[in-house]
Design a protein around this motif. Structure first.
Motif, PDB file in Angstrom:
ATOM      1  N   GLY A  97     -54.353  -5.290 -29.584  1.00  0.00           N
ATOM      2  CA  GLY A  97     -54.145  -3.863 -28.714  1.00  0.00           C
ATOM      3  C   GLY A  97     -53.125  -4.025 -27.575  1.00  0.00           C
ATOM      4  N   HIS A  98     -52.577  -5.082 -27.605  1.00  0.00           N
ATOM      5  CA  HIS A  98     -51.568  -5.703 -26.610  1.00  0.00           C
ATOM      6  C   HIS A  98     -50.320  -5.860 -27.172  1.00  0.00           C
ATOM      7  CE1 HIS A  98     -55.426  -5.583 -24.676  1.00  0.00           C
ATOM      8  NE2 HIS A  98     -54.774  -5.659 -23.413  1.00  0.00           N
ATOM      9  N   VAL A  99     -49.091  -6.166 -26.650  1.00  0.00           N
ATOM     10  CA  VAL A  99     -47.918  -6.466 -26.782  1.00  0.00           C
ATOM     11  C   VAL A  99     -47.242  -7.368 -25.769  1.00  0.00           C
ATOM     12  CG1 VAL A  99     -47.294  -4.628 -28.653  1.00  0.00           C
ATOM     13  CG2 VAL A  99     -46.628  -4.460 -26.223  1.00  0.00           C
ATOM     14  N   ALA A 100     -46.324  -8.105 -26.153  1.00  0.00           N
ATOM     15  CA  ALA A 100     -45.761  -8.980 -24.903  1.00  0.00           C
ATOM     16  C   ALA A 100     -44.309  -8.308 -24.409  1.00  0.00           C
ATOM     17  CB  ALA A 100     -45.637 -10.194 -25.122  1.00  0.00           C
ATOM     18  N   ALA A 101     -43.866  -8.317 -23.446  1.00  0.00           N
ATOM     19  CA  ALA A 101     -42.529  -7.965 -22.839  1.00  0.00           C
ATOM     20  C   ALA A 101     -41.963  -9.064 -22.030  1.00  0.00           C
ATOM     21  CB  ALA A 101     -42.765  -6.433 -22.122  1.00  0.00           C
ATOM     22  N   LEU A 102     -40.728  -8.630 -22.021  1.00  0.00           N
ATOM     23  CA  LEU A 102     -39.846  -9.848 -20.958  1.00  0.00           C
ATOM     24  C   LEU A 102     -39.059  -9.027 -20.042  1.00  0.00           C
ATOM     25  CD1 LEU A 102     -38.903 -12.580 -20.557  1.00  0.00           C
ATOM     26  CD2 LEU A 102     -36.862 -12.026 -22.162  1.00  0.00           C
ATOM     27  N   ASN A 103     -39.631  -9.547 -18.758  1.00  0.00           N
ATOM     28  CA  ASN A 103     -38.601  -9.044 -17.631  1.00  0.00           C
ATOM     29  C   ASN A 103     -37.555 -10.382 -17.453  1.00  0.00           C
ATOM     30  OD1 ASN A 103     -37.154  -7.318 -15.753  1.00  0.00           O
ATOM     31  ND2 ASN A 103     -39.200  -7.295 -14.561  1.00  0.00           N
ATOM     32  N   TRP A 104     -36.121  -9.986 -17.450  1.00  0.00           N
ATOM     33  CA  TRP A 104     -35.089 -11.018 -17.175  1.00  0.00           C
ATOM     34  C   TRP A 104     -34.168 -10.698 -16.483  1.00  0.00           C
ATOM     35  CZ3 TRP A 104     -31.983 -13.584 -21.570  1.00  0.00           C
ATOM     36  CH2 TRP A 104     -31.025 -14.699 -21.087  1.00  0.00           C
ATOM     37  N   THR A 105     -33.455 -11.149 -15.365  1.00  0.00           N
ATOM     38  CA  THR A 105     -32.452 -10.595 -14.691  1.00  0.00           C
ATOM     39  C   THR A 105     -31.030 -10.348 -15.439  1.00  0.00           C
ATOM     40  OG1 THR A 105     -31.914 -13.036 -13.894  1.00  0.00           O
ATOM     41  CG2 THR A 105     -33.119 -11.487 -12.275  1.00  0.00           C
ATOM     42  N   ALA A 106     -31.041 -11.116 -16.527  1.00  0.00           N
ATOM     43  CA  ALA A 106     -29.943 -10.930 -17.444  1.00  0.00           C
ATOM     44  C   ALA A 106     -30.029  -9.648 -18.328  1.00  0.00           C
ATOM     45  CB  ALA A 106     -29.747 -12.017 -18.473  1.00  0.00           C
ATOM     46  N   LEU A 107     -31.004  -8.757 -18.288  1.00  0.00           N
ATOM     47  CA  LEU A 107     -31.308  -7.432 -18.871  1.00  0.00           C
ATOM     48  C   LEU A 107     -30.924  -6.436 -18.106  1.00  0.00           C
ATOM     49  CD1 LEU A 107     -34.517  -8.465 -20.805  1.00  0.00           C
ATOM     50  CD2 LEU A 107     -32.126  -8.661 -21.649  1.00  0.00           C
ATOM     51  N   ASP A 108     -30.383  -6.786 -16.663  1.00  0.00           N
ATOM     52  CA  ASP A 108     -29.977  -5.660 -15.900  1.00  0.00           C
ATOM     53  C   ASP A 108     -28.883  -4.843 -16.537  1.00  0.00           C
ATOM     54  OD1 ASP A 108     -29.071  -3.860 -13.763  1.00  0.00           O
ATOM     55  OD2 ASP A 108     -29.428  -5.539 -12.269  1.00  0.00           O
ATOM     56  N   PRO A 109     -29.182  -3.406 -16.740  1.00  0.00           N
ATOM     57  CA  PRO A 109     -28.031  -2.412 -17.345  1.00  0.00           C
ATOM     58  C   PRO A 109     -26.697  -2.606 -16.327  1.00  0.00           C
ATOM     59  CG  PRO A 109     -29.753  -1.157 -16.266  1.00  0.00           C
ATOM     60  CD  PRO A 109     -30.159  -2.440 -16.459  1.00  0.00           C
ATOM     61  N   ALA A 110     -27.002  -2.885 -15.142  1.00  0.00           N
ATOM     62  CA  ALA A 110     -25.587  -2.837 -14.287  1.00  0.00           C
ATOM     63  C   ALA A 110     -25.297  -4.477 -13.928  1.00  0.00           C
ATOM     64  CB  ALA A 110     -26.106  -2.091 -12.854  1.00  0.00           C
ATOM     65  N   ASP A 111     -25.200  -5.145 -14.880  1.00  0.00           N
ATOM     66  CA  ASP A 111     -24.779  -6.626 -14.818  1.00  0.00           C
ATOM     67  C   ASP A 111     -23.217  -6.422 -14.498  1.00  0.00           C
ATOM     68  OD1 ASP A 111     -24.313  -9.320 -14.913  1.00  0.00           O
ATOM     69  OD2 ASP A 111     -25.425  -9.691 -16.421  1.00  0.00           O
ATOM     70  N   THR A 112     -22.926  -7.034 -13.441  1.00  0.00           N
ATOM     71  CA  THR A 112     -21.639  -7.346 -12.942  1.00  0.00           C
ATOM     72  C   THR A 112     -21.298  -8.668 -12.989  1.00  0.00           C
ATOM     73  OG1 THR A 112     -22.282  -7.224 -10.507  1.00  0.00           O
ATOM     74  CG2 THR A 112     -21.491  -5.178 -11.608  1.00  0.00           C
ATOM     75  N   SER A 113     -21.683  -9.498 -13.839  1.00  0.00           N
ATOM     76  CA  SER A 113     -21.318 -10.984 -13.649  1.00  0.00           C
ATOM     77  C   SER A 113     -19.871 -11.339 -14.001  1.00  0.00           C
ATOM     78  CB  SER A 113     -22.503 -11.714 -14.618  1.00  0.00           C
ATOM     79  OG  SER A 113     -23.775 -11.505 -14.037  1.00  0.00           O
ATOM     80  N   ILE A 114     -19.364 -10.733 -14.851  1.00  0.00           N
ATOM     81  CA  ILE A 114     -18.057 -10.722 -15.488  1.00  0.00           C
ATOM     82  C   ILE A 114     -17.022 -10.314 -14.344  1.00  0.00           C
ATOM     83  CG2 ILE A 114     -16.135 -10.304 -17.091  1.00  0.00           C
ATOM     84  CD1 ILE A 114     -18.196 -12.277 -18.267  1.00  0.00           C
ATOM     85  N   ALA A 115     -17.428  -9.238 -13.695  1.00  0.00           N
ATOM     86  CA  ALA A 115     -16.324  -8.808 -12.641  1.00  0.00           C
ATOM     87  C   ALA A 115     -16.427 -10.030 -11.283  1.00  0.00           C
ATOM     88  CB  ALA A 115     -17.016  -7.354 -12.035  1.00  0.00           C
TER      89      ALA A 115
END
Length: 517
Positions: A97-115
């Motif tokens: 009755g449960h699932v696992a989820a991951l929180n990771w900074t790389a999943l930020d939709p506003a990732d500006t690392s390349i810029a």
């Protein structure tokens, strides 16, 4: 100019005419796994601090050659994407009755690392380089910077802001519906560790611990190095003035601080003891091994037998120390932990108790374990590499494996695609050659410096670099592996920004023209 990843329009480590930069992994704790409770009346919902909420969902279509496409339904919670139970055996710790989820900074939709990386290439000073790093999100790195006047190191990448009441401090999966376990945004960039023009004028990082801050403002609970940094400090403190060549010497150093510190401990009661044993006996083989190690400098040179004897001994010793207490879990520890072995043999806080085998009636001592582990190692060496210890070569066991990720497993092609090289260094040397740790070739060199660079801002055009294979990714090209032997031998090539020098002997010119809108 510097090291890039094909397809990414930035120099990740390199220099401009005004600034040089390099990166090392910061080992930041920037991932949390959450256990999410499903609504027992509606499996399309999961529990939050404010009650049940619908998953965010998206269909993903995977096309398969010569087969029907496969459609997967991807789900997200507030904490991040839902992971399959097969990933890292998450099903074993996920209740029904449960699932696992991951929180990771790389999943930020506003990732500006390349810029941020592109802005770094335009920076003219260390201060401008640090400013550029603020937009970098993931994966977190230690950014080392130098210009003609200043040196600095700044941890770049988002660091999660966790609640002081977080149930596991991010070290274990936690219930995602408890508010205290959820991230509270990110720490301000100013809170990231920063070292600017320190006294002494030297900055370095070997993935070692950089700051000691208590949770929740810590950086990491697990750092990547406790050993190589000791050797680096030793080399830096030997000179009052450093040159390009002294930095190259440090970059190529193969002396193991670990070997020098642990061998006197684990062999303290074994060196030159007892009468000479008869030839052909295990006792005689042990004496020969100890004689070799007693005169060894700790240099992990590919042509020497001692590094292989030492590495096999340490590996067998740790296995003996933990096997009876941990059982099958001992197999998860596939690399030697030097601090653990040092604590055991120094009996720090009673750690010598690890030397006693719980299932046996006698009380084994640490010298007993060291002797038996050396015999284990020599049996493995005899069966794998032969009985003539003096003829062993560390480089035979420590071959670098440059495998093509796509074609490296294809029959016949793999002999053209994959590059194998005898190498020096090891897990704990500045010339990094991390071993595989498991399988029939536990000491194969599977992780090292794919790019080395030394930048001299007193004379920028004297800067040098080398890559571990070549400049071309096409295996039929002469430049596919033409730098590999230079890399293995510790040689470099010039790293000039003089365009006229580059034009003097080109093999061709490639122009990349963006497609018109």
């Amino acid at each position: 100019i510097g090291g890039t990843i094909p397809g990414i329009p930035v120099v990740l480590t390199g220099r401009s005419s005004a600034l040089g930069w390099g990166i090392t992994s910061s080992y930041a704790d920037d991932q949390d796994v959450y256990i999410e409770e499903l609504n027992p009346d509606n499996s399309e919902e999961y529990r939050t601090p404010d009650g049940f909420k619908k998953f965010a969902k998206r269909a993903s279509i995977i096309t398969v050659k010569d087969a029907d496409p496969i459609t997967l339904t991807l789900r997200w919670t507030d904490n991040g994407p839902v992971l399959p139970g097969s990933h890292y055996n998450l099903a074993a710790i996920t209740p029904p009755g449960h699932v696992a989820a991951l929180n990771w900074t790389a999943l930020d939709p506003a990732d500006t690392s390349i810029a941020a990386a592109m802005q770094l290439m335009e920076a003219k000073t260390v201060e401008e380089g640090i400013t550029a790093g603020e937009a970098y999100i993931a994966p977190s790195q230690n950014l080392t910077l130098v210009d003609v006047n200043t040196i600095a190191m700044k941890t770049i990448g988002a660091l999660p802001a966790r609640d002081a009441a977080h149930q596991s401090q991010g070290r274990m999966p936690t219930p995602g519906w408890i508010a205290a376990n959820r991230w509270q945004g990110r720490l301000p960039y100013s809170a990231n560790p920063e070292f600017l023009s320190p006294r002494g004028g030297i900055i370095g990082n070997t993935n070692n611990k950089t700051v000691d801050r208590p949770f929740p403002n810590h950086v990491s609970f697990l750092w990547g190095d406790t050993q190589r940094i000791q050797r680096w400090r030793n080399l830096m403190q030997r000179r009052q003035v450093h040159t390009r060549d002294s930095f190259i010497e440090a970059q190529l150093d193969t002396v193991s601080f670990t070997a020098r510190s642990l061998l006197p401990l684990i062999g303290a009661e074994l060196w030159f003891t007892g009468e000479t044993a008869p030839e052909g006996t295990s006792e005689r083989q042990r004496q020969r091994a100890l004689t070799l190690l007693a005169g060894w400098s700790g240099e992990m040179n590919e042509h020497l037998p001692e590094p292989l004897i030492y590495a096999a001994w340490l590996r067998a010793l740790q296995q003996r120390l933990i096997q009876d207490e941990l059982g099958a879990l001992a197999e998860e520890f596939d690399h030697v932990d030097p601090l653990f072995i040092e604590r055991v043999f120094r009996d720090v806080d009673g750690a010598a108790a690890w030397c006693d085998v719980l299932q046996s009636a006698p009380k084994e001592t640490c010298p007993d374990m060291a002797r038996m582990a050396l015999d284990d190692a020599l049996i493995w060496i005899n069966e794998t590499w032969g009985t003539q210890l003096e003829s062993l070569r560390w480089g035979d066991a420590h071959q670098a494996t440059h495998d093509h990720q796509t074609l490296g497993e294809v029959p016949v092609l793999r002999y053209f695609m994959n590059i194998r090289q005898s190498t020096s260094g090891g897990d704990n040397t500045l010339l990094r050659g991390r071993t595989r740790g498991t399988g029939p070739d536990p000491f194969a060199n599977v992780h090292g410096a794919g790019f080395r660079g030394v930048y001299d801002f007193a004379d920028p055009d004297s800067s040098v670099f080398i890559t571990s294979t070549g400049q071309s990714g096409h295996f039929l090209s002469h430049h596919y592996d033409d730098l590999a032997q230079l890399w293995r031998r510790g040689e470099y090539i010039p790293m000039s920004l003089d365009e006229e020098l580059a034009r003097a002997a080109p093999v061709g010119i490639t122009k990349l023209v963006p497609e018109a809108e």
